[in-house]
Design an enzyme around this catalytic site. Structure first.
Site, PDB file in Angstrom:
ATOM      1  N   HIS A 119       7.587  29.596  18.215  1.00 29.82           N
ATOM      2  CA  HIS A 119       6.254  30.163  17.934  1.00 29.82           C
ATOM      3  C   HIS A 119       6.320  31.685  17.811  1.00 29.82           C
ATOM      4  O   HIS A 119       6.042  32.412  18.776  1.00 29.82           O
ATOM      5  CB  HIS A 119       5.290  29.770  19.072  1.00 29.82           C
ATOM      6  CG  HIS A 119       3.843  29.940  18.722  1.00 29.82           C
ATOM      7  ND1 HIS A 119       3.160  29.079  17.888  1.00 29.82           N
ATOM      8  CD2 HIS A 119       2.941  30.883  19.089  1.00 29.82           C
ATOM      9  CE1 HIS A 119       1.903  29.463  17.770  1.00 29.82           C
ATOM     10  NE2 HIS A 119       1.736  30.578  18.487  1.00 29.82           N
ATOM     11  N   ARG A 140      -2.523  26.959  13.877  1.00 27.19           N
ATOM     12  CA  ARG A 140      -2.814  27.747  15.061  1.00 27.19           C
ATOM     13  C   ARG A 140      -4.062  27.295  15.826  1.00 27.19           C
ATOM     14  O   ARG A 140      -4.035  27.129  17.037  1.00 27.19           O
ATOM     15  CB  ARG A 140      -2.961  29.228  14.679  1.00 27.19           C
ATOM     16  CG  ARG A 140      -1.712  29.809  14.060  1.00 27.19           C
ATOM     17  CD  ARG A 140      -1.859  31.272  13.712  1.00 27.19           C
ATOM     18  NE  ARG A 140      -1.908  32.131  14.889  1.00 27.19           N
ATOM     19  CZ  ARG A 140      -1.897  33.452  14.819  1.00 27.19           C
ATOM     20  NH1 ARG A 140      -1.862  34.069  13.658  1.00 27.19           N
ATOM     21  NH2 ARG A 140      -1.934  34.176  15.920  1.00 27.19           N
ATOM     22  N   TYR A 158       5.361  38.296  36.709  1.00 28.23           N
ATOM     23  CA  TYR A 158       5.067  38.027  38.110  1.00 28.23           C
ATOM     24  C   TYR A 158       4.797  36.560  38.394  1.00 28.23           C
ATOM     25  O   TYR A 158       4.853  36.137  39.555  1.00 28.23           O
ATOM     26  CB  TYR A 158       3.852  38.842  38.562  1.00 28.23           C
ATOM     27  CG  TYR A 158       4.047  40.334  38.491  1.00 28.23           C
ATOM     28  CD1 TYR A 158       5.083  40.949  39.183  1.00 28.23           C
ATOM     29  CD2 TYR A 158       3.199  41.135  37.736  1.00 28.23           C
ATOM     30  CE1 TYR A 158       5.272  42.319  39.114  1.00 28.23           C
ATOM     31  CE2 TYR A 158       3.365  42.499  37.663  1.00 28.23           C
ATOM     32  CZ  TYR A 158       4.404  43.087  38.353  1.00 28.23           C
ATOM     33  OH  TYR A 158       4.585  44.440  38.289  1.00 28.23           O
TER      34      TYR A 158
END
Length: 836
Positions: free
Chosen positions: A83, A37, A127
């Protein structure tokens, strides 16, 4: 349920120490975070989440020339396939790769609000839209040609690349930051051209040192230093050198600032580049807080005029504010920060701190493997194609026999078998011939096949050459790097400026000769002396200050902007002051109240200024004279620690005041002059050395109503003259040799006539013909002239006019500029000597 019926896994029970289990579990967790990570790979410079986002976009066909896709779609594909750690962390990584203020070379082309340097968060993923940036496609180039290993995804449904092919050294280009368990990484971004040139040099010179890759003071080398997307300046090279040689270093990153003049007077500071990862809005807010709390003085307004073209933060200064001081305070507190470099990355799954050469070496080895595997893949394909083309050429040479054989065969299998037996074809060749269309037997088709076969053979030869010669393989890597440099290279944004030590006010202020003016109502300012052209004696000068009504000029002196001053007051106090701490103002400005510069009491006035640079290194004495005729000497060492609140310089009798101070070496004579024109000269040792709190001894006997006007220190053989100036603007110079030595506390000799024309004596100075003079009147007129303009006369004479004064105006102060005689202005009218 009996033990025999229990699941097999439950039948095995082990006794384990809890501390051992906790230790092993924590190590497993830590390594999972480190490898899976938080830390980037040294090969492609990407963290797992970044790599998976780009590969998911590649899978989806969201390339740089495709239409933008909803970010939520990309995040969903990444999370569902590769993921499984939450959509927010994926979107945060996606947004950062689209921010041109975070990545030097963005990997995602975003459409919509992806955050700002003001700390605004990106809009919700529903958006915004995104697609791969061209640089990301270069990171994925050739991924389908067996260039990298693939591993199973989290649920074994799919495979994902272990690392991307990466045509560019992305770890250095875009940097990386991350916090793992017990370790972190913070690698700054760099300029593509510099990194590519350094990589090519390393390929050509594998034994080179790290220092060979870094641009040194001589300009030799390749990598100048980090190149932040937000520009700004890196102060000094030591931090860069440390980071590149050891993998650890601290960089001082300073904002880019310009100074502009305001239309209404005063200056403004304009910030055009901020340090990397600086929150602009928060920084402006904190500057405003410091201004409101009085920590930064001289700022009247702060505005953010930034737009899409760049940063522009405007800081308006108050009239009379010292621009350099405000600028320096902003640097100290807000506009300079430290970037700590820690080049930690994963090498073969293990975290390692790497220097610059090791970082580039890991990338070169990665590209060597990528190009080798790609070349082998392409060679295999080319050989397969050549094999097929060889079969087609056989078929064309025996077209009629091949057609007859296929036509007379019972089925395709028989036809393939006949071709293998009759024409010595392979399984692949026979399969291709059987499927080949009859139209392929034309003569034009034959020419095309022969041409293609020749091209394929040339490709095979080139690929075999690359695979068989390491120099050729490395040459391919260098050619591809050069192509990337030409395609994506750009100029540096971050400048490297020399480190002159900690930022101080003095560093930012040019050395310049200044005139400092004080008034009776305690207003003070400084002006460049160059604003006042020298004139012949008797001139009127030009306006140097406009005191408020009822105020008058009391003191004027000349000093360099970097000079260290000891400021003595009428109350016997001494203060420490740097000239640049006095606000610089225009000639017509009143000045600022002296309490803003020196912590004076209400009834204190500045009466003497001594320019002593680095008093701690000086040997000698300060000789002081009071209005009532007392004289004393104190060692300079007693004034080593003059603080901002001032210290006692001398004790005074009630009603007495300190009027003048001189620096002596212990072997000189002191000359004390009075307002009524009397002088006395005696050996300075007659006034024994005393402590700061002592009053001193009697220096001259004063007639009733007379006061001490000034003090001069001189030596036999100096060839000096005594310059005396009176209140009405007259003066004279007389050789000091005409003033015989006496014992202290005598009445002395007549120096100058102080009649109605001359007025009282106000100033005594030891001068040479090469010295310059600055005279100032109480109304604010300043005149520069030279000592040689004043003719030599004997004692007890009237003198000549030195400065022309308006009615009701008087000379307030005179300052001598050693060796400061300039050519006087020939256009200035000379004035009658008035009784010379």
């Amino acid at each position: 349920m009996s033990a025999d019926d229990a699941p097999e896994a439950a039948r095995e029970i082990r006794n384990v120490r809890i501390e051992d289990e906790m230790e092993q579990s924590y190590i497993d967790y830590a390594m999972s975070v480190i490898v899976g990570r938080a830390l980037p790979s040294a090969r492609d410079g990407l963290k797992p989440v970044q790599r998976r986002i780009l590969y998911a976009m590649h899978d989806m066909g969201v390339s740089s020339n495709a239409g933008h896709r909803k970010s939520s779609n990309i995040v969903g594909e990444t999370m569902g396939n590769y993921h499984p750690h939450g959509d927010q962390s994926i979107y945060d990584a996606l947004a950062r790769m689209a921010q041109d203020f975070s990545l030097r070379y963005p990997l995602v082309d975003g459409q919509g609000n992806f955050g700002s340097v003001d700390g605004d968060p990106p809009a919700a993923m529903r958006y915004t839209e995104a697609r791969m940036a061209p640089m990301a496609e270069e990171m994925l180039a050739d991924i389908g040609e067996d260039t990298v290993d693939f591993v199973a995804n989290y649920d074994d449904r799919l495979t994902e690349p272990e690392v991307l092919p990466a045509k560019v050294p992305n770890l250095l280009l875009n940097g990386a930051s991350g916090i793992a368990v017990g370790m972190s990484t913070n690698i700054p971004p760099h300029n593509l051209r510099e990194v590519v040139d350094a990589t090519i040099h390393l390929i050509d010179n594998p034994e080179c040192e790290v220092s060979d890759l870094i641009v040194g003071p001589d300009g030799e080398g390749f990598v100048k230093g980090p190149d932040f997307p937000t520009g700004a300046n890196i102060v000094g090279r030591q931090g860069i050198y440390d980071a590149y040689t050891s993998g650890r270093g601290k960089l001082r990153v300073r904002a880019e600032m310009d100074t502009e003049e305001r239309d209404r007077g005063g200056d403004r500071i304009v910030v055009t580049e901020l340090p990397y990862q600086e929150n602009k809005a928060r920084r402006i807010e904190r500057i405003a807080e410091d201004v409101n709390e009085g920590k930064i003085e001289g700022i009247s307004d702060i505005r953010d005029e930034s737009d899409r073209d760049g940063v522009r933060v405007v800081i308006d200064l108050k009239r009379g504010a010292n621009t350099e001081v405000v600028r320096n305070k902003l640097l100290e507190s807000h506009l300079e920060r430290t970037f700590s470099v820690l080049s930690l990355a994963l090498v073969d799954g293990q975290p390692r701190v790497l220097n610059l050469k090791e970082l580039l070496s890991e990338y070169v080895e990665h590209r060597r493997e990528v190009v080798r595997r790609r070349s082998q893949y392409r060679l295999d394909e080319a050989e397969d194609r050549a094999h097929i083309l060889e079969g087609r050429l056989k078929a064309l040479e025996n077209a009629e026999a091949v057609v007859d054989l296929i036509r007379n065969s019972e089925d395709r299998d028989a036809a393939r078998a006949g071709l293998r037996e009759e024409f010595d074809m392979s399984e692949a060749q026979s399969e291709h011939i059987v499927r080949m269309q009859l139209g392929s037997l034309t003569s034009m088709e034959t020419a095309e096949i022969e041409s293609e076969y020749a091209d394929v053979q040339a490709t095979i030869e080139r690929l075999e050459e690359i695979l068989g010669d390491d120099d050729e393989l490395m040459g391919v890597i260098k050619d591809e790097l050069r192509a990337m440099r030409e395609e994506y290279g750009d100029d540096r944004r971050t400048s490297i400026i020399e480190d002159t030590g900690s930022v101080t006010r003095e560093d930012l202020i040019p050395e310049e000769d200044m005139v400092v003016v004080l008034t009776e109502d305690d207003y003070i300012k400084r002006m460049p002396i160059a604003e006042f052209d020298p004139q012949h004696r008797g001139g009127k000068g030009i306006i140097g200050v406009r005191p408020k009504e009822g105020d008058r000029v009391s003191t004027v002196f000349q000093a360099n902007s970097h000079d260290y001053l000891m400021v003595f007051t009428s109350a016997g106090q001494v203060y420490r002051l740097k000239v640049y701490e006095i606000p610089e103002m225009s000639r017509t400005a009143r000045g600022t109240n002296v309490v803003n510069v020196i912590d004076l009491d209400a009834d204190e006035e500045v009466t003497a200024v001594v320019d002593v640079d680095d008093v701690e290194d000086e040997e000698g004495y300060l000789a002081m004279a009071t209005r009532g005729g007392y004289v004393k000497r104190t060692e300079l060492a007693a004034f080593e620690n003059v603080h901002s609140g001032g210290i006692i310089a001398t004790k005074l009798e009630d009603g007495d005041r300190l009027v003048d101070v001189e620096v002596t070496d212990g072997t000189q004579d002191l000359v004390v002059g009075t307002r009524k024109g009397m002088t006395i000269r005696f050996d300075e040792t007659e006034a024994r050395s005393m402590g700061r709190s002592a009053r001193g001894v009697n220096g001259i006997k004063l007639d009733e109503g007379d006061e001490v006007a000034g003090l001069v220190a001189t030596s036999e053989g100096d060839g000096l003259d005594l310059l005396t100036v009176t209140r009405n603007g007259y003066g004279k110079r007389t050789p000091l040799s005409e003033y015989r030595q006496q014992s202290r506390y005598g009445k002395g000799l007549i120096d100058i006539k102080t009649n109605e024309r001359n007025g009282e004596a106000i100033s005594l100075s030891a001068v040479t013909a090469d010295d310059g003079l600055v005279l100032m009147s109480e109304s604010g007129q300043i005149m520069r002239t030279t000592v040689d303009e004043v003719s030599r006369q004997g004692r007890n004479t009237m003198g000549v006019r030195m400065m022309s004064l308006d009615e009701g105006d008087w000379v307030a102060g005179v300052d001598v500029v050693p060796g400061g005689a300039d050519d006087t202005d020939d256009d200035t009218d000379d004035t009658d000597d008035d009784g010379e």
